[in-house]
Write an enzyme that holds these catalytic residues in place. Sequence first.
Site, PDB file in Angstrom:
ATOM      1  N   HIS A  90      -7.589  -9.452 -20.738  1.00  0.00           N
ATOM      2  CA  HIS A  90      -6.613 -10.297 -21.437  1.00  0.00           C
ATOM      3  C   HIS A  90      -5.579 -10.838 -20.451  1.00  0.00           C
ATOM      4  O   HIS A  90      -4.486 -11.199 -20.831  1.00  0.00           O
ATOM      5  CB  HIS A  90      -5.930  -9.486 -22.542  1.00  0.00           C
ATOM      6  CG  HIS A  90      -6.909  -8.839 -23.469  1.00  0.00           C
ATOM      7  ND1 HIS A  90      -7.351  -9.436 -24.621  1.00  0.00           N
ATOM      8  CD2 HIS A  90      -7.587  -7.666 -23.368  1.00  0.00           C
ATOM      9  CE1 HIS A  90      -8.245  -8.643 -25.209  1.00  0.00           C
ATOM     10  NE2 HIS A  90      -8.409  -7.563 -24.468  1.00  0.00           N
TER      11      HIS A  90
ATOM     12  N   GLU B 188      -4.357  -0.437   4.606  1.00  0.00           N
ATOM     13  CA  GLU B 188      -3.675   0.032   5.816  1.00  0.00           C
ATOM     14  C   GLU B 188      -4.681   0.391   6.913  1.00  0.00           C
ATOM     15  O   GLU B 188      -4.366   0.330   8.102  1.00  0.00           O
ATOM     16  CB  GLU B 188      -2.816   1.252   5.455  1.00  0.00           C
ATOM     17  CG  GLU B 188      -1.599   1.414   6.337  1.00  0.00           C
ATOM     18  CD  GLU B 188      -0.620   2.465   5.811  1.00  0.00           C
ATOM     19  OE1 GLU B 188      -0.409   2.544   4.587  1.00  0.00           O
ATOM     20  OE2 GLU B 188      -0.093   3.218   6.630  1.00  0.00           O
TER      21      GLU B 188
ATOM     22  N   LYS C 104       8.906   0.321   9.871  1.00  0.00           N
ATOM     23  CA  LYS C 104       9.790   1.501   9.811  1.00  0.00           C
ATOM     24  C   LYS C 104      10.872   1.375  10.880  1.00  0.00           C
ATOM     25  O   LYS C 104      12.053   1.632  10.634  1.00  0.00           O
ATOM     26  CB  LYS C 104       8.990   2.790  10.054  1.00  0.00           C
ATOM     27  CG  LYS C 104       8.088   3.220   8.907  1.00  0.00           C
ATOM     28  CD  LYS C 104       7.436   4.583   9.208  1.00  0.00           C
ATOM     29  CE  LYS C 104       6.523   5.052   8.090  1.00  0.00           C
ATOM     30  NZ  LYS C 104       5.912   6.364   8.305  1.00  0.00           N
TER      31      LYS C 104
HETATM   32  O1  PA5 Z   1      -1.021   6.340   5.980  1.00  0.00           O
HETATM   33  C1  PA5 Z   1       0.018   6.414   6.600  1.00  0.00           C
HETATM   34  O2  PA5 Z   1       0.088   6.887   7.749  1.00  0.00           O
HETATM   35  C2  PA5 Z   1       1.345   5.972   5.991  1.00  0.00           C
HETATM   36  O3  PA5 Z   1       1.180   5.237   4.837  1.00  0.00           O
HETATM   37  C3  PA5 Z   1       2.199   7.197   5.687  1.00  0.00           C
HETATM   38  O4  PA5 Z   1       1.525   8.041   4.778  1.00  0.00           O
HETATM   39  C4  PA5 Z   1       3.563   6.836   5.097  1.00  0.00           C
HETATM   40  O5  PA5 Z   1       4.197   5.869   5.889  1.00  0.00           O
HETATM   41  C5  PA5 Z   1       4.451   8.081   5.010  1.00  0.00           C
HETATM   42  O6  PA5 Z   1       4.559   8.690   6.269  1.00  0.00           O
HETATM   43  P1  PA5 Z   1       5.043  10.171   6.445  1.00  0.00           P
HETATM   44  O7  PA5 Z   1       4.045  11.083   5.841  1.00  0.00           O
HETATM   45  O8  PA5 Z   1       5.147  10.342   7.932  1.00  0.00           O
HETATM   46  O9  PA5 Z   1       6.379  10.289   5.771  1.00  0.00           O
END
Ligand code: PA5
Length: 456
Positions: free
Chosen positions: A331, A302, A445
């Site tokens: 394996h 990410e 989202k």
């Molecule tokens: O790293 C990030 O920003 C995302 O992966 C969030 O952690 C994830 O989408 C969850 O978001 P939130 O903490 O706003 O619910």
Amino acid sequence: MAQPSNNSPANIASASSRLSIDTARLYRDAIGVEGVGQSEIEALLPQLRSVHQTLIEGSAGGLEAEYACLTLHDTMPDSLAQIEAMAEPIRGFENIAFIGIGGSSLGAKAVHQALDSQDSSLPRLHFLENIDPRRLDRLLRNWTAEKTAVIAISKSGGTIETVIQLLIVRAWLEKQLGSDEARYHQWLITDPVQGWLRELARREGISSLPVPPRVGGRFSVLTAVGLLPLAITGVDIRRLLAGSAANAARCASDDLRENPALEMAVLFYLLDIKHNKRVSIMMPYADPLQLFGDWYRQLWAESLGKRMETLPDKPPAGTLPVRAMGAVDQHSQLQMYLESRHDKIFTFMAVDDWGTNLPIPVSSADKKHFPYLEGKRMLDVLEAEFRATVQVISETGHPNMTLRLPRLDAHVLGQLIDLYQRTTVYAGLLYGINPLDQPAVEKGKKLAIQNLSGGR
Ligand code: PA5
């Protein structure tokens, strides 16, 4: 005043809890043409000094800093007493549901799995991350509301998977206990000012903790996001932060021979852009590190899977993180690793001291089949398999490195977390991308909400 010698107890203690990082087999000298050459590194030296400086400047200013995630060992200690005080009564419940997804779940899950003490006096923990009606339905049928605590974690306070699970569990608690009492079974961790969860905390007087606004989800395990769940599960969160601080100190120099995070970042960067290595495989030989691999996968993908907007044709950046597990994947995937494309970098992980080991009883009747097992223990076998894989991967010419954890404890996990967060930020700076944003995730989202709204 006399300086402590290298053999002083302090040095021996810190050396024995230090993560060992062996990057030699990422270099051409050790692995052959597919490794990074010294001249490639030398050509980048001015850029390395500059990204190091950017990271140092971006980390200054405490929680207001751009890279506030890299100094949490300095800024969070003031909040630890509050976190520990909050954890204490929660531990008295029979079942605890942690509702959160991605960065609001993976870090705590990973550290909990690595350090799980299997203490039967602790409550049963349930990480509700994905949407899974079958699982939640079963849990709600089995839980007793009076003995259940819910901790919802969301930085934005509005992530749909988290919202709907909290709505369902809240409605269940309220039905069983009444809304007044249900409030005392809920805790919220979210932005200090905005979002639905913050509004809920204010409106109903639900206990809550803030997520520092400059610290993004996948970098937030060392904030209340990870520290409250971990304190509840009995992890020594002070040692976790001390481990992070130790690694930060280890990475203070702009000389990559003395800064493993900078070195790993530049090697992975060069292996991607100069050597076409597009896949980064993390292969611990330790089941307790399986979820650490998942945490790394999110952090790396990410943060770095982006287009390099600064270059004219905006080429893509980032190596695809894959989590494997030794010895199981010997394996399974090893065949492909050895004979398929040479587009992979391997990070092997091993644990030196497991705190336990089991002798392998070989009777005299079985000895003729397994003469090599005589006098051996389980971990001798795991170590032999680990070495065999490193050897065969190296002989095939794949760049690879090894992380050896002296043991599975909070200090070592803190070092690992800082090492990977720091390496990720350095790598982002080398690619010329922003490692802290996630535009594609945000787009997903929004589209999901559009679909729920009938496409409007
Ligand atoms: O790293 C990030 O920003 C995302 O992966 C969030 O952690 C994830 O989408 C969850 O978001 P939130 O903490 O706003 O619910």
